[in-house]
Design a protein around this motif. Sequence first.
Motif, PDB file in Angstrom:
ATOM      1  N   UNK A   1     -52.875  34.380   0.335  1.00 38.02           N
ATOM      2  CA  UNK A   1     -53.283  35.762   0.088  1.00 38.02           C
ATOM      3  C   UNK A   1     -52.139  36.629  -0.431  1.00 38.02           C
ATOM      4  N   UNK A   2     -50.879  36.152  -0.319  1.00 38.77           N
ATOM      5  CA  UNK A   2     -49.739  36.920  -0.811  1.00 38.77           C
ATOM      6  C   UNK A   2     -49.464  36.669  -2.293  1.00 38.77           C
ATOM      7  N   UNK A   3     -50.066  35.644  -2.856  1.00 35.84           N
ATOM      8  CA  UNK A   3     -49.866  35.337  -4.273  1.00 35.84           C
ATOM      9  C   UNK A   3     -50.821  36.200  -5.085  1.00 35.84           C
ATOM     10  N   UNK A   4     -50.258  36.961  -6.009  1.00 33.24           N
ATOM     11  CA  UNK A   4     -51.113  37.848  -6.805  1.00 33.24           C
ATOM     12  C   UNK A   4     -51.770  37.058  -7.927  1.00 33.24           C
TER      13      UNK A   4
ATOM     14  N   UNK B   1     -37.396  27.021   5.453  1.00 26.34           N
ATOM     15  CA  UNK B   1     -38.429  27.210   4.445  1.00 26.34           C
ATOM     16  C   UNK B   1     -39.741  27.577   5.124  1.00 26.34           C
ATOM     17  N   UNK B   2     -40.385  28.582   4.579  1.00 26.35           N
ATOM     18  CA  UNK B   2     -41.694  28.966   5.089  1.00 26.35           C
ATOM     19  C   UNK B   2     -42.686  28.905   3.946  1.00 26.35           C
ATOM     20  N   UNK B   3     -43.854  28.340   4.184  1.00 24.84           N
ATOM     21  CA  UNK B   3     -44.846  28.265   3.109  1.00 24.84           C
ATOM     22  C   UNK B   3     -45.350  29.659   2.744  1.00 24.84           C
TER      23      UNK B   3
END
Length: 76
Positions: free
Chosen positions: A42-45, A36-38
Amino acid sequence: MKTPENSQMTVEEAEEYGRQMDAKNRELENTHYLEETPVEEKKITPPLSEEEIKKRTGAANYENVQGPGAMNSVNS
């Protein structure tokens, strides 16, 4: 177990068939999980504005689904 499809199995045959299907399904299951990677913030639109939704769907479509009598899509 080579019997015609329309014949009935005995209890022993049905149990053996079930064991064979379970073994086959276990072989086919994908049980490898990646670490699992958090998710980086900034990648969440950000949520779309009403103007952006109107632009993407068309103003008429947007207005049609805003009323109380709007029916949800059966296929979505």
